[in-house]
Design a protein around this motif. Structure first.
Motif, PDB file in Angstrom:
ATOM      1  N   SER A  83      18.916 -23.223  17.243  1.00  0.00           N
ATOM      2  CA  SER A  83      18.931 -22.028  16.686  1.00  0.00           C
ATOM      3  C   SER A  83      17.842 -21.017  17.052  1.00  0.00           C
ATOM      4  N   MET A 110      23.306 -14.411  16.326  1.00  0.00           N
ATOM      5  CA  MET A 110      23.107 -15.985  16.413  1.00  0.00           C
ATOM      6  C   MET A 110      23.884 -16.395  15.015  1.00  0.00           C
ATOM      7  N   PHE A 120      26.841 -19.458  15.538  1.00  0.00           N
ATOM      8  CA  PHE A 120      27.076 -20.952  14.981  1.00  0.00           C
ATOM      9  C   PHE A 120      28.017 -20.929  13.899  1.00  0.00           C
ATOM     10  N   VAL A 153      20.662 -21.914   7.694  1.00  0.00           N
ATOM     11  CA  VAL A 153      20.189 -21.458   9.084  1.00  0.00           C
ATOM     12  C   VAL A 153      19.863 -20.204   8.879  1.00  0.00           C
TER      13      VAL A 153
END
Length: 215
Positions: A65, A86, A90, A151
């Motif tokens: 990531s 991003m 994901f 994340v």
């Protein structure tokens, strides 16, 4: 007690960072879910394409990531935009996989019965196949949500919003005053966000999954 002392007097800041984190996670999972479901609906009837999409979505999860975030800095700079792209990327991956698996697992006899009573291809997809596949799709959304909440902390590296800044500021100052409390507070709040969002998704499942179907 040190943790409680750190929190006291900072409730407004912590609430704002928590809101930012939860909002970013919710929005990116929502966008990723829509994209993932649309991709799955487009490819699930084609065995080769759906197999490639399924494999690609699983392989893409291995992309670091931070590396992807760094690449996005070139065209988009620091801040919310690279963070959002991003995370949405994901977020879509588990949904794509589960949606393809769920839609392909619908019994052919059910589809044929719907055709036999005059349903169009689109109506079969929306009123027959999608509801049957929904428990599996929802499981993918839950996995995606838990992953993204965690994340999302790393977007602090590119000045993105949320609790990541609290954690990384604390870690960078370990040994200093309130450093451990800062990092621990951010971590605890992220866990709480993850639990709350998962609880809401469980409730959504209970309200939307037809009786007799289970994930």
């Amino acid at each position: 007690m040190n943790l409680w002392n750190y929190v006291r007097g900072r409730e407004g800041t912590l609430a704002y960072l928590t809101y930012q984190h939860a909002s970013l996670a919710f929005q990116t999972v929502l966008v990723g879910t829509v994209i993932g479901i649309l991709i799955a609906m487009a490819v699930y009837r084609f065995p080769l394409v759906s197999a490639l999409s399924l494999t690609s979505s699983r392989v893409a999860l291995t992309i670091p990531s931070l590396a992807l975030l760094a690449l996005l800095l070139v065209p988009f700079g620091l801040g919310v935009v690279p963070s959002f792209i991003m995370l949405a990327f994901f977020a879509a991956l588990p949904v794509i996989g589960n949606a393809i698996v769920g839609l392909r697992s619908v019994p052919g006899s059910v589809v044929e019965s719907a055709k036999g009573i005059g349903f169009s291809r689109l109506r079969i997809l929306l009123t027959v196949e999608f509801p049957i596949a929904w428990p599996v799709i929802l499981t993918g959304i839950r996995v995606s949500t838990q992953m993204i909440v965690g994340v999302a902390a790393i977007v602090a590296y590119v000045l993105g919003p949320g609790l990541g800044s609290l954690i990384f500021n604390g870690l960078s100052r370990l040994g200093g005053a309130n450093a451990l409390e800062m990092a621990l507070t951010g971590t605890i709040l992220i866990v709480i966000i993850a639990l709350v969002l998962d609880g809401l998704l469980v409730l959504l499942g209970r309200l939307t999954i037809a009786k007799g179907l289970s994930s």
